[in-house]
Design an enzyme around this catalytic site. Structure first.
Site, mmCIF file in Angstrom:
data_model
loop_
_atom_site.group_PDB
_atom_site.id
_atom_site.type_symbol
_atom_site.label_atom_id
_atom_site.label_comp_id
_atom_site.label_asym_id
_atom_site.label_seq_id
_atom_site.Cartn_x
_atom_site.Cartn_y
_atom_site.Cartn_z
ATOM 1 N N CYS A 50 -30.749 0.386 2.727
ATOM 2 C CA CYS A 50 -30.221 -0.739 1.946
ATOM 3 C C CYS A 50 -29.324 -0.252 0.810
ATOM 4 C CB CYS A 50 -31.372 -1.546 1.343
ATOM 5 S SG CYS A 50 -32.712 -1.853 2.511
ATOM 6 N N ARG A 77 -49.088 15.517 1.433
ATOM 7 C CA ARG A 77 -50.123 14.479 1.615
ATOM 8 C C ARG A 77 -50.786 14.567 2.972
ATOM 9 N NH1 ARG A 77 -48.405 9.674 -1.819
ATOM 10 N NH2 ARG A 77 -47.195 10.787 -3.367
ATOM 11 N N TYR A 433 -37.827 -22.431 -18.140
ATOM 12 C CA TYR A 433 -36.520 -22.838 -18.680
ATOM 13 C C TYR A 433 -36.313 -22.299 -20.082
ATOM 14 C CZ TYR A 433 -33.360 -25.450 -21.613
ATOM 15 O OH TYR A 433 -32.407 -25.750 -22.531
HETATM 16 C C1 LIG Z 1 -26.293 -0.583 5.284
HETATM 17 C C2 LIG Z 1 -27.620 -1.268 5.335
HETATM 18 C C3 LIG Z 1 -28.019 -2.090 4.298
HETATM 19 C C4 LIG Z 1 -29.242 -2.736 4.354
HETATM 20 N N1 LIG Z 1 -29.610 -3.541 3.319
HETATM 21 C C5 LIG Z 1 -30.814 -4.161 3.348
HETATM 22 C C6 LIG Z 1 -31.235 -4.969 2.259
HETATM 23 O O1 LIG Z 1 -30.512 -5.123 1.268
HETATM 24 N N2 LIG Z 1 -32.451 -5.566 2.335
HETATM 25 C C7 LIG Z 1 -33.283 -5.397 3.412
HETATM 26 O O2 LIG Z 1 -34.403 -5.944 3.418
HETATM 27 N N3 LIG Z 1 -32.909 -4.617 4.452
HETATM 28 C C8 LIG Z 1 -31.705 -4.006 4.445
HETATM 29 N N4 LIG Z 1 -31.325 -3.202 5.480
HETATM 30 C C9 LIG Z 1 -32.201 -3.093 6.657
HETATM 31 C C10 LIG Z 1 -33.251 -2.027 6.470
HETATM 32 O O3 LIG Z 1 -32.671 -0.821 6.113
HETATM 33 C C11 LIG Z 1 -34.008 -1.886 7.775
HETATM 34 O O4 LIG Z 1 -34.545 -3.126 8.129
HETATM 35 C C12 LIG Z 1 -35.144 -0.878 7.659
HETATM 36 O O5 LIG Z 1 -34.645 0.396 7.395
HETATM 37 C C13 LIG Z 1 -35.931 -0.861 8.953
HETATM 38 O O6 LIG Z 1 -36.904 0.109 8.889
HETATM 39 P P1 LIG Z 1 -37.515 0.749 10.207
HETATM 40 O O7 LIG Z 1 -38.440 1.802 9.763
HETATM 41 O O8 LIG Z 1 -38.001 -0.328 11.095
HETATM 42 O O9 LIG Z 1 -36.260 1.347 10.974
HETATM 43 P P2 LIG Z 1 -35.228 2.464 10.515
HETATM 44 O O10 LIG Z 1 -35.056 2.468 9.048
HETATM 45 O O11 LIG Z 1 -34.017 2.263 11.366
HETATM 46 O O12 LIG Z 1 -35.947 3.798 10.920
HETATM 47 C C14 LIG Z 1 -36.157 4.135 12.252
HETATM 48 C C15 LIG Z 1 -36.171 5.637 12.316
HETATM 49 O O13 LIG Z 1 -36.612 6.020 13.598
HETATM 50 C C16 LIG Z 1 -35.861 7.143 14.034
HETATM 51 N N5 LIG Z 1 -35.946 7.131 15.491
HETATM 52 C C17 LIG Z 1 -35.513 6.139 16.321
HETATM 53 N N6 LIG Z 1 -35.803 6.445 17.588
HETATM 54 C C18 LIG Z 1 -36.416 7.649 17.569
HETATM 55 C C19 LIG Z 1 -36.952 8.487 18.578
HETATM 56 N N7 LIG Z 1 -36.901 8.135 19.854
HETATM 57 N N8 LIG Z 1 -37.517 9.651 18.200
HETATM 58 C C20 LIG Z 1 -37.574 10.008 16.887
HETATM 59 N N9 LIG Z 1 -37.064 9.270 15.892
HETATM 60 C C21 LIG Z 1 -36.512 8.094 16.230
HETATM 61 C C22 LIG Z 1 -34.475 6.886 13.475
HETATM 62 O O14 LIG Z 1 -33.745 8.084 13.337
HETATM 63 C C23 LIG Z 1 -34.791 6.254 12.122
HETATM 64 O O15 LIG Z 1 -34.842 7.182 11.072
HETATM 65 C C24 LIG Z 1 -30.097 -2.533 5.457
HETATM 66 C C25 LIG Z 1 -29.709 -1.694 6.507
HETATM 67 C C26 LIG Z 1 -28.488 -1.071 6.449
HETATM 68 C C27 LIG Z 1 -28.078 -0.171 7.596
#
Ligand SMILES: Cc1cc2nc3c(=O)[nH]c(=O)nc-3n(C[C@H](O)[C@H](O)[C@H](O)COP(=O)(O)OP(=O)(O)OC[C@H]3O[C@@H](n4cnc5c(N)ncnc54)[C@H](O)[C@@H]3O)c2cc1C
Length: 464
Positions: A50, A77, A433
């Protein structure tokens, strides 16, 4: 008495959902009881995607500031984080995952007693000529942000094209404007931010134009011109747009391919199906974050909404359960906030089209008011729109566009929505307010009043 055997939790994905789950499980079960191994194919753990637009724009100086916890801190940890390791197959019958080392390609099976799938989302990339050229960037992981900023600093691009007018497109447009780059935003729809109704989306379009972003709405991208492997222009249906840098913000879908291939049930949204405790349909397999679908508490239907706020909560819930506790994730109401320079944008619940699609007979009211008492310096205009069910007056959704102090008012609306309040009930809410914070009638109360009036007129058959 024999010691209980140590169990093994394998986590796929080292960001928000995966590491929240790992941390919660560790809090409840020590290393003697539970071994935790987290596989991450990238180079970072627990970073704030984000924050990427703010790092690219220079508001955040250092990429390290976006990292909440490093692999070394996790290892301290008792969580064994393994970077550069990609899970390529899940074998739920034998409780194991095939893992590839990305530097070298060696593969091995890792067994588990519990598996946490937290693979996130896959960004859409257009299958168009030139889409893989240098200078064309998706924005999904921290590495993307680092690369874009490096390119901005090293090449000082003059013109950029942002493809896609969702919130990531918007935030990246802002970042580039802050860097002094000329930005054109292309979107196939007639308005940016399709999650808003067209009248509210039009305000976002005005905000973009107001900071100098050129809008090419209703245009399709058909390809990318390149020279020496580098992008030079975007070919849109309305013409050729010269570009030294292209940012793709075309949305994401749940990264559920691994789970799907293993026969773990995936729902109609493409997200992995879980129960409230974040258990999937396969024994001892859990999932959370952008890779899952969840229940929309207003429409009642399944949704895949890729937001960090859900990923963290769902990961925490899974981790508590994995640690032997009890927690549930109830679903979402679809609250989101964003901004383009000074203009803040927020939504929660259903917009008019979504309400109709969910089968609600809805009506709406929109009010123009100010963020502070009109006489207080810094008071700025904000527009609030509420969508409510006809007859019952139940709040179904809300949208806000305005300057500083506008967007986070959506939180009160989200709570009202969560609790199934009617707009009439909301008119009496005891909101704070004082002149520096709001007019005596907070915009939320004015909007509730106006919507309640519309419900009443509608009941009397006098609605316009
Ligand atoms: C530019 C940007 C701005 C954002 N802004 C906001 C915001 O303002 N507010 C908000 O609520 N959300 C925001 N988001 C969304 C938020 O970042 C995501 O919803 C959140 O990161 C999701 O978390 P996650 O752990 O589900 O997935 P991810 O953060 O995508 O993490 C998944 C991880 O799994 C790893 N992975 C995937 N497949 C494999 C595999 N087969 N083997 C090993 N590793 C693997 C990937 O490399 C990644 O690091 C934003 C996203 C982006 C890209």
């Amino acid at each position: 008495m024999a010691e209980p055997a140590r169990e093994r939790l394998l986590v796929i994905g080292g960001d928000a959902a995966g590491m929240s789950a790992a941390s919660q499980a560790r809090r409840r079960r020590g290393p003697d009881e539970l071994e935790i191994v987290a596989l991450e194919r990238g180079s970072f753990t627990s970073y704030s995607a984000c924050g990427i637009p703010y790092y690219v724009g220079g508001v955040v100086a250092d990429a390290d500031a976006l990292i909440a916890r490093t692999p070394a801190e996790f290892r301290e940890r008792g969580i064994d984080v393994r970077l550069g390791r990609e899970a390529v197959e899940i074998d739920p019958d034998r409780g194991r995952v095939r893992v590839r080392e990305l530097d070298g390609g060696a593969e091995r099976w890792e067994g588990y007693d519990h598996l946490m799938v937290a693979t996130g989302a896959v960004p859409s990339r257009p299958d168009l000529p030139g889409a893989d050229a240098a200078g064309v960037h998706g924005v999904q992981v921290l590495g993307d942000g680092i690369e874009i900023r490096r390119e901005l600093e090293a090449r000082a691009p003059r013109r950029a094209v942002v493809v896609g007018g969702g919130y990531i497109g918007l935030e990246m447009a802002e970042a580039l404007v802050m860097r002094g780059v000329e930005v054109t935003l292309v979107d196939g729809a007639e308005q940016p931010m399709r999650t808003l109704d067209p009248d509210m989306g039009a305000l976002v379009a005005d905000a973009l134009r107001g900071v100098g972003v050129r809008l090419r709405l209703g245009e399709r991208v058909e390809g990318f011109d390149t020279e020496g492997g580098r992008v030079t222009a975007v070919r849109a249906s309305g013409g050729v747009l010269p570009a030294d840098l292209v940012i793709l913000g075309l949305g994401v879908r749940p990264d559920s391919a691994l789970a799907d291939a293993a026969g773990i049930p995936v729902g109609p949204t493409g997200g992995i199906v879980t129960d409230r405790r974040m258990r999937t349909g396969a024994e001892r397999v859990w999932a959370a974050g952008d890779c899952v679908e969840t229940r929309h508490l207003v429409s009642g239907g399944p949704v895949a909404i890729a937001l960090g706020t859900h990923a963290n909560k769902q990961g925490r819930v899974a981790g508590i359960n994995l640690g032997g506790g009890y927690a549930t994730f109830p679903g979402v109401v679809g609250t989101a906030v964003s901004k383009i320079c000074k203009v803040e944008v927020a939504r929660t619940g259903l917009n008019e089209a979504e309400a109709a699609a969910a089968g609600f007979a809805a009506l709406s009211a929109t009010v123009q008011s100010t963020t502070r008492a009109g006489y207080h310096p810094g008071a700025t205009a904000m527009r609030t729109k509420l969508v409510a069910e006809r007859r019952t007056g139940r709040l179904l959704g809300a949208q806000i566009v305005g300057e500083e102090g506008a967007a986070k008012r959506v939180d009160g609306l989200a709570i009202a929505l969560w609790n199934g309040m009617t707009v009439e009930e909301m008119t009496g809410l005891d909101l704070g307010y004082a002149p520096p914070f709001s007019p005596v009638w907070d915009p939320v109360l004015i909007a509730a009043r106006k919507t309640a009036e519309r419900i009443e007129e509608d009941m009397r058959g006098t609605a316009p």
